[in-house]
Design a protein around this motif. Structure first.
Motif, PDB file in Angstrom:
ATOM      1  N   PHE A 261       0.830  -1.198   0.000  1.00 24.24           N
ATOM      2  CA  PHE A 261       0.000   0.000   0.000  1.00 24.24           C
ATOM      3  C   PHE A 261       0.864   1.247   0.000  1.00 24.24           C
ATOM      4  CE2 PHE A 261       0.660  -0.771   4.491  1.00 24.24           C
ATOM      5  CZ  PHE A 261       0.638   0.473   5.119  1.00 24.24           C
ATOM      6  N   GLU A 262       0.267   2.316  -0.480  1.00 20.22           N
ATOM      7  CA  GLU A 262       0.907   3.627  -0.514  1.00 20.22           C
ATOM      8  C   GLU A 262      -0.078   4.649   0.030  1.00 20.22           C
ATOM      9  OE1 GLU A 262       3.869   2.916  -4.303  1.00 20.22           O
ATOM     10  OE2 GLU A 262       2.028   4.074  -4.636  1.00 20.22           O
ATOM     11  N   VAL A 263       0.477   5.689   0.673  1.00 21.08           N
ATOM     12  CA  VAL A 263      -0.352   6.738   1.253  1.00 21.08           C
ATOM     13  C   VAL A 263       0.079   8.068   0.635  1.00 21.08           C
ATOM     14  CG1 VAL A 263      -1.101   7.839   3.400  1.00 21.08           C
ATOM     15  CG2 VAL A 263      -0.492   5.402   3.396  1.00 21.08           C
ATOM     16  N   PHE A 264      -0.917   8.842   0.199  1.00 19.11           N
ATOM     17  CA  PHE A 264      -0.664  10.111  -0.463  1.00 19.11           C
ATOM     18  C   PHE A 264      -1.423  11.245   0.215  1.00 19.11           C
ATOM     19  CE2 PHE A 264      -0.187   6.803  -3.611  1.00 19.11           C
ATOM     20  CZ  PHE A 264       0.916   7.189  -4.348  1.00 19.11           C
ATOM     21  N   THR A 265      -0.870  12.460   0.108  1.00 19.30           N
ATOM     22  CA  THR A 265      -1.614  13.648   0.512  1.00 19.30           C
ATOM     23  C   THR A 265      -2.642  13.947  -0.577  1.00 19.30           C
ATOM     24  OG1 THR A 265      -0.067  15.149  -0.578  1.00 19.30           O
ATOM     25  CG2 THR A 265       0.372  14.613   1.749  1.00 19.30           C
ATOM     26  N   VAL A 266      -3.543  14.890  -0.310  1.00 17.82           N
ATOM     27  CA  VAL A 266      -4.571  15.204  -1.306  1.00 17.82           C
ATOM     28  C   VAL A 266      -3.967  15.833  -2.560  1.00 17.82           C
ATOM     29  CG1 VAL A 266      -6.515  15.353   0.279  1.00 17.82           C
ATOM     30  CG2 VAL A 266      -5.103  17.369  -0.125  1.00 17.82           C
ATOM     31  N   ASP A 267      -2.756  16.398  -2.458  1.00 15.34           N
ATOM     32  CA  ASP A 267      -2.103  16.934  -3.654  1.00 15.34           C
ATOM     33  C   ASP A 267      -1.132  15.923  -4.265  1.00 15.34           C
ATOM     34  OD1 ASP A 267      -0.469  17.290  -1.453  1.00 15.34           O
ATOM     35  OD2 ASP A 267       0.272  19.248  -2.065  1.00 15.34           O
ATOM     36  N   ASN A 268      -1.365  14.636  -3.966  1.00 16.04           N
ATOM     37  CA  ASN A 268      -0.685  13.505  -4.601  1.00 16.04           C
ATOM     38  C   ASN A 268       0.804  13.379  -4.267  1.00 16.04           C
ATOM     39  OD1 ASN A 268      -1.323  11.191  -6.016  1.00 16.04           O
ATOM     40  ND2 ASN A 268      -0.510  12.004  -7.932  1.00 16.04           N
ATOM     41  N   LYS A 269       1.223  13.813  -3.082  1.00 13.23           N
ATOM     42  CA  LYS A 269       2.600  13.594  -2.640  1.00 13.23           C
ATOM     43  C   LYS A 269       2.649  12.302  -1.838  1.00 13.23           C
ATOM     44  CE  LYS A 269       3.813  18.450  -2.478  1.00 13.23           C
ATOM     45  NZ  LYS A 269       4.042  19.608  -1.633  1.00 13.23           N
ATOM     46  N   LEU A 270       3.598  11.446  -2.186  1.00 14.26           N
ATOM     47  CA  LEU A 270       3.739  10.169  -1.486  1.00 14.26           C
ATOM     48  C   LEU A 270       4.225  10.409  -0.069  1.00 14.26           C
ATOM     49  CD1 LEU A 270       3.707   7.038  -1.680  1.00 14.26           C
ATOM     50  CD2 LEU A 270       6.107   7.187  -2.355  1.00 14.26           C
TER      51      LEU A 270
ATOM     52  N   ASN B 125      -6.573  15.101   5.096  1.00 13.09           N
ATOM     53  CA  ASN B 125      -7.061  13.886   4.455  1.00 13.09           C
ATOM     54  C   ASN B 125      -5.893  13.188   3.800  1.00 13.09           C
ATOM     55  OD1 ASN B 125      -9.807  14.209   5.056  1.00 13.09           O
ATOM     56  ND2 ASN B 125     -10.076  15.604   3.337  1.00 13.09           N
ATOM     57  N   LEU B 126      -5.853  11.881   3.942  1.00 13.16           N
ATOM     58  CA  LEU B 126      -4.834  11.070   3.278  1.00 13.16           C
ATOM     59  C   LEU B 126      -5.531  10.027   2.416  1.00 13.16           C
ATOM     60  CD1 LEU B 126      -2.278  10.475   6.188  1.00 13.16           C
ATOM     61  CD2 LEU B 126      -2.101  12.113   4.298  1.00 13.16           C
TER      62      LEU B 126
END
Length: 142
Positions: free
Chosen positions: A82-91, A112-113
């Protein structure tokens, strides 16, 4: 013809309820105990996936709180990550290199993540037909 459609609907609806129940049971028996000592946030995010598929969901996390994210998959879905990103698509996080199913973290500000779960293609073509439960549970420290 209407009877046929009604029977088809009932059968399909029953199958979907059955698979949801199995996934919920998997989450409660296999995943929830691993969340301790964190307190479950009350949301169950589970889905059935096959190799080559992905799933994602968004969750709000509050500042000053410590969290544990746990991604459980049935044994039929090997190599999932799995990967987690910020709402502006930063890993923010990935477990692709170590496949660790849990991640403990805190956030500096409420945000939000986006969680994305990946099920890689199987090496054997026959194994690509395997469907398994994927559960993401979130806990917080009291």
């Amino acid at each position: 013809m209407d009877v046929f459609r009604l029977l088809l609907f009932i059968i399909l609806f029953s199958i979907s309820l059955c698979s949801f129940g199995q996934c919920k049971s998997f989450t409660q028996k296999q995943c929830m105990p691993k969340l301790l000592p964190f307190i479950h946030n009350g949301q169950m995010n589970n889905i059935e996936l096959a190799p080559g598929q992905t799933a994602s969901f968004q969750q709000t996390f509050y500042s000053g709180q410590n969290y544990k994210a746990l991604v459980c998959t049935e044994n039929t879905l090997s190599g999932s990550y799995f990967e987690v990103f910020t709402v502006d698509n930063k890993l923010v996080y990935t477990n692709k290199s170590d496949l660790n199913e849990e991640w403990e973290f805190s956030v500096g500000s409420t945000q939000n993540l986006l969680f994305k779960v990946f099920i890689p293609e199987a090496e054997n073509e026959e194994d690509n037909n395997q469907i398994g439960c994927v559960s993401v549970v979130i806990g917080f420290e009291d």
